[in-house]
Enzyme design. Structure first.
Site, PDB file in Angstrom:
ATOM      1  N   LYS A  14      -5.344  29.754  26.283  1.00 44.48           N
ATOM      2  CA  LYS A  14      -5.658  29.933  27.714  1.00 44.48           C
ATOM      3  C   LYS A  14      -5.952  28.584  28.375  1.00 44.48           C
ATOM      4  O   LYS A  14      -5.400  28.254  29.430  1.00 44.48           O
ATOM      5  CB  LYS A  14      -6.893  30.856  27.888  1.00 44.48           C
ATOM      6  N   ARG A  89     -14.086  39.206  31.163  1.00 41.36           N
ATOM      7  CA  ARG A  89     -14.141  39.511  29.728  1.00 41.36           C
ATOM      8  C   ARG A  89     -14.740  40.874  29.450  1.00 41.36           C
ATOM      9  O   ARG A  89     -14.817  41.269  28.291  1.00 41.36           O
ATOM     10  CB  ARG A  89     -15.032  38.482  29.053  1.00 41.36           C
ATOM     11  N   ARG A 128      -9.369  22.106  16.584  1.00 39.60           N
ATOM     12  CA  ARG A 128      -9.326  21.663  17.981  1.00 39.60           C
ATOM     13  C   ARG A 128     -10.353  20.569  18.275  1.00 39.60           C
ATOM     14  O   ARG A 128     -11.475  20.604  17.810  1.00 39.60           O
ATOM     15  CB  ARG A 128      -9.618  22.867  18.875  1.00 39.60           C
ATOM     16  N   ARG A 162     -16.361  21.498  19.783  1.00 36.23           N
ATOM     17  CA  ARG A 162     -17.312  22.488  20.294  1.00 36.23           C
ATOM     18  C   ARG A 162     -18.196  23.037  19.183  1.00 36.23           C
ATOM     19  O   ARG A 162     -17.711  23.308  18.089  1.00 36.23           O
ATOM     20  CB  ARG A 162     -16.536  23.650  20.939  1.00 36.23           C
ATOM     21  N   ARG A 173     -16.577  35.705  17.858  1.00 37.43           N
ATOM     22  CA  ARG A 173     -15.904  35.639  19.157  1.00 37.43           C
ATOM     23  C   ARG A 173     -14.704  36.585  19.193  1.00 37.43           C
ATOM     24  O   ARG A 173     -14.437  37.252  20.201  1.00 37.43           O
ATOM     25  CB  ARG A 173     -15.470  34.197  19.459  1.00 37.43           C
TER      26      ARG A 173
HETATM   27  P1  AP5 Z   1      -6.965  26.552  23.646  1.00 35.83           P
HETATM   28  O1  AP5 Z   1      -6.003  26.399  24.770  1.00 35.83           O
HETATM   29  O2  AP5 Z   1      -8.149  25.668  23.640  1.00 35.83           O
HETATM   30  O3  AP5 Z   1      -7.365  28.085  23.507  1.00 35.83           O
HETATM   31  P2  AP5 Z   1      -8.267  29.026  24.412  1.00 35.83           P
HETATM   32  O4  AP5 Z   1      -7.531  30.322  24.559  1.00 35.83           O
HETATM   33  O5  AP5 Z   1      -8.701  28.325  25.650  1.00 35.83           O
HETATM   34  O6  AP5 Z   1      -9.456  29.273  23.394  1.00 35.83           O
HETATM   35  P3  AP5 Z   1     -11.022  29.175  23.590  1.00 35.83           P
HETATM   36  O7  AP5 Z   1     -11.592  28.976  22.213  1.00 35.83           O
HETATM   37  O8  AP5 Z   1     -11.407  28.216  24.644  1.00 35.83           O
HETATM   38  O9  AP5 Z   1     -11.324  30.618  24.049  1.00 35.83           O
HETATM   39  P4  AP5 Z   1     -12.637  31.322  24.075  1.00 35.83           P
HETATM   40  O10 AP5 Z   1     -12.255  32.489  24.877  1.00 35.83           O
HETATM   41  O11 AP5 Z   1     -13.229  31.647  22.746  1.00 35.83           O
HETATM   42  O12 AP5 Z   1     -13.680  30.240  24.671  1.00 35.83           O
HETATM   43  P5  AP5 Z   1     -14.312  30.064  26.097  1.00 35.83           P
HETATM   44  O13 AP5 Z   1     -14.553  28.630  26.310  1.00 35.83           O
HETATM   45  O14 AP5 Z   1     -13.580  30.838  27.102  1.00 35.83           O
HETATM   46  O15 AP5 Z   1      -6.161  26.352  22.292  1.00 35.83           O
HETATM   47  C1  AP5 Z   1      -6.816  26.319  21.035  1.00 35.83           C
HETATM   48  C2  AP5 Z   1      -6.207  25.238  20.134  1.00 35.83           C
HETATM   49  O16 AP5 Z   1      -4.894  25.614  19.778  1.00 35.83           O
HETATM   50  C3  AP5 Z   1      -6.101  23.863  20.792  1.00 35.83           C
HETATM   51  O17 AP5 Z   1      -6.381  22.881  19.812  1.00 35.83           O
HETATM   52  C4  AP5 Z   1      -4.647  23.782  21.255  1.00 35.83           C
HETATM   53  O18 AP5 Z   1      -4.169  22.439  21.247  1.00 35.83           O
HETATM   54  C5  AP5 Z   1      -3.939  24.640  20.234  1.00 35.83           C
HETATM   55  N1  AP5 Z   1      -2.831  25.400  20.810  1.00 35.83           N
HETATM   56  C6  AP5 Z   1      -2.805  26.014  22.026  1.00 35.83           C
HETATM   57  N2  AP5 Z   1      -1.615  26.654  22.217  1.00 35.83           N
HETATM   58  C7  AP5 Z   1      -0.893  26.438  21.070  1.00 35.83           C
HETATM   59  C8  AP5 Z   1       0.419  26.839  20.658  1.00 35.83           C
HETATM   60  N3  AP5 Z   1       1.224  27.581  21.468  1.00 35.83           N
HETATM   61  N4  AP5 Z   1       0.827  26.427  19.441  1.00 35.83           N
HETATM   62  C9  AP5 Z   1       0.026  25.681  18.623  1.00 35.83           C
HETATM   63  N5  AP5 Z   1      -1.210  25.254  18.977  1.00 35.83           N
HETATM   64  C10 AP5 Z   1      -1.672  25.636  20.181  1.00 35.83           C
HETATM   65  O19 AP5 Z   1     -15.739  30.770  25.891  1.00 35.83           O
HETATM   66  C11 AP5 Z   1     -16.713  30.219  25.027  1.00 35.83           C
HETATM   67  C12 AP5 Z   1     -17.975  31.042  25.080  1.00 35.83           C
HETATM   68  O20 AP5 Z   1     -18.527  31.007  26.407  1.00 35.83           O
HETATM   69  C13 AP5 Z   1     -17.818  32.539  24.770  1.00 35.83           C
HETATM   70  O21 AP5 Z   1     -17.858  32.783  23.378  1.00 35.83           O
HETATM   71  C14 AP5 Z   1     -19.018  33.120  25.527  1.00 35.83           C
HETATM   72  O22 AP5 Z   1     -20.228  32.920  24.819  1.00 35.83           O
HETATM   73  C15 AP5 Z   1     -19.069  32.265  26.788  1.00 35.83           C
HETATM   74  N6  AP5 Z   1     -18.243  32.823  27.891  1.00 35.83           N
HETATM   75  C16 AP5 Z   1     -17.169  32.221  28.489  1.00 35.83           C
HETATM   76  N7  AP5 Z   1     -16.661  33.000  29.447  1.00 35.83           N
HETATM   77  C17 AP5 Z   1     -17.420  34.130  29.465  1.00 35.83           C
HETATM   78  C18 AP5 Z   1     -17.371  35.338  30.219  1.00 35.83           C
HETATM   79  N8  AP5 Z   1     -16.428  35.529  31.162  1.00 35.83           N
HETATM   80  N9  AP5 Z   1     -18.299  36.298  29.946  1.00 35.83           N
HETATM   81  C19 AP5 Z   1     -19.252  36.112  29.024  1.00 35.83           C
HETATM   82  N10 AP5 Z   1     -19.356  35.007  28.245  1.00 35.83           N
HETATM   83  C20 AP5 Z   1     -18.432  34.020  28.471  1.00 35.83           C
HETATM   84 MG    MG Z   2     -10.561  27.663  26.391  1.00 41.22          MG
END
Ligand code: AP5
Ligand code: MG
Length: 217
Positions: A14, A89, A128, A162, A173
């Site tokens: 994402k 979410r 990552r 992270r 997660r």
């Molecule tokens: P990346 O693009 O970083 O993936 P992502 O989908 O953004 O994954 P996240 O880990 O950020 O998602 P998340 O939902 O757990 O975390 P968030 O920060 O939202 O890609 C991952 C890796 O793969 C990278 O190294 C990239 O280079 C590689 N990659 C990407 N695409 C690829 C491909 N096609 N092929 C190969 N490699 C690839 O949330 C974190 C925390 O915040 C949550 O756990 C929660 O506690 C809180 N939070 C955030 N939003 C909310 C909400 N709306 N409600 C409640 N709590 C929330």
């Molecule tokens: Mg992300």
């Protein structure tokens, strides 16, 4: 103006895709994860509440995240549209988003689900890292900086990982995603908004597939 949601489990890509769309199209990436991490770093009241919850891999309260999204939508740079990355979410957040957009005379154009194989995601996430200065994303195996140890974008030599990117927290997660986030898809399905993209394809291929959706191709 085009408003989209990128939906998918942790590591689906994402953030990677949202930052490309921001760069290529002038849309604005609204990542609740990034906003919460900034709040934790700054030690704001929201950050103090969110820190332990995030480190445990659980979801921060709906009130907090919908509050920060509402504030962000009121800033003047969102005119070309917004990419919601990691929001909504839960069903409650999906309902809040409808209200937030309707209050501003806006709507959702697409909900793009990145379809991925969960087993591959643990490797994606534990490998990552990001530039400590400009936040460009990298991966130990899939996307190394072109010159070792130097950010491609800003030239910084400092990188960070992270605290929630360890295997145990990633499993929590993913369980949260399956239990609370995946069930919101039908809300958008009935409105005909859901488009599916193969998130296991190469990063560039995923970007092209998303751009085709945005261009109505
Ligand atoms: P990346 O693009 O970083 O993936 P992502 O989908 O953004 O994954 P996240 O880990 O950020 O998602 P998340 O939902 O757990 O975390 P968030 O920060 O939202 O890609 C991952 C890796 O793969 C990278 O190294 C990239 O280079 C590689 N990659 C990407 N695409 C690829 C491909 N096609 N092929 C190969 N490699 C690839 O949330 C974190 C925390 O915040 C949550 O756990 C929660 O506690 C809180 N939070 C955030 N939003 C909310 C909400 N709306 N409600 C409640 N709590 C929330
Ligand atoms: Mg992300």
């Amino acid at each position: 103006m085009t408003n989209i949601i990128l939906l998918g489990p942790p590591g689906a890509g994402k953030g990677t895709q949202a930052s490309r769309l921001e760069h290529d199209r002038g849309m604005i990436q609204l990542s609740t994860g990034d906003m919460l991490r900034a709040a934790v770093k700054a030690g704001t009241p929201v950050g103090l509440q969110a820190k332990a919850v995030m480190e445990a891999g659980q979801l921060v309260s709906d009130e907090i995240v919908s509050g920060i999204i509402g504030e962000r939508l009121d800033q003047p740079d969102t005119g070309k549209g917004v990419i919601f990355d990691g929001y909504p979410r839960t069903a409650a957040q999906a309902a809040s988003l409808d209200t937030l957009l309707a209050d501003r005379g806006q709507a959702l154009d697409h909900v793009i689900e990145l379809e991925v194989d969960e087993d591959a995601l643990v490797e994606r996430i534990t490998g990552r890292f990001t530039c400590a200065k400009c936040n460009e994303g990298y991966h130990d195996r899939f996307k190394q900086p072109k010159a070792a140890g130097v950010c491609d974008v800003c030239g910084s030599t400092e990188f960070k990982r992270r605290p929630d990117d360890n295997e145990e927290t990633v499993r929590t997660r993913m369980a949260e995603y399956r239990a609370k986030t995946a069930p919101i898809l039908p809300i958008y399905e009935v409105r005909g908004l859901v488009k599916r993209v193969d998130g296991m394809a190469d990063i560039d291929v995923v970007t092209s597939a998303i751009e085709a959706i945005l261009d109505g191709r």
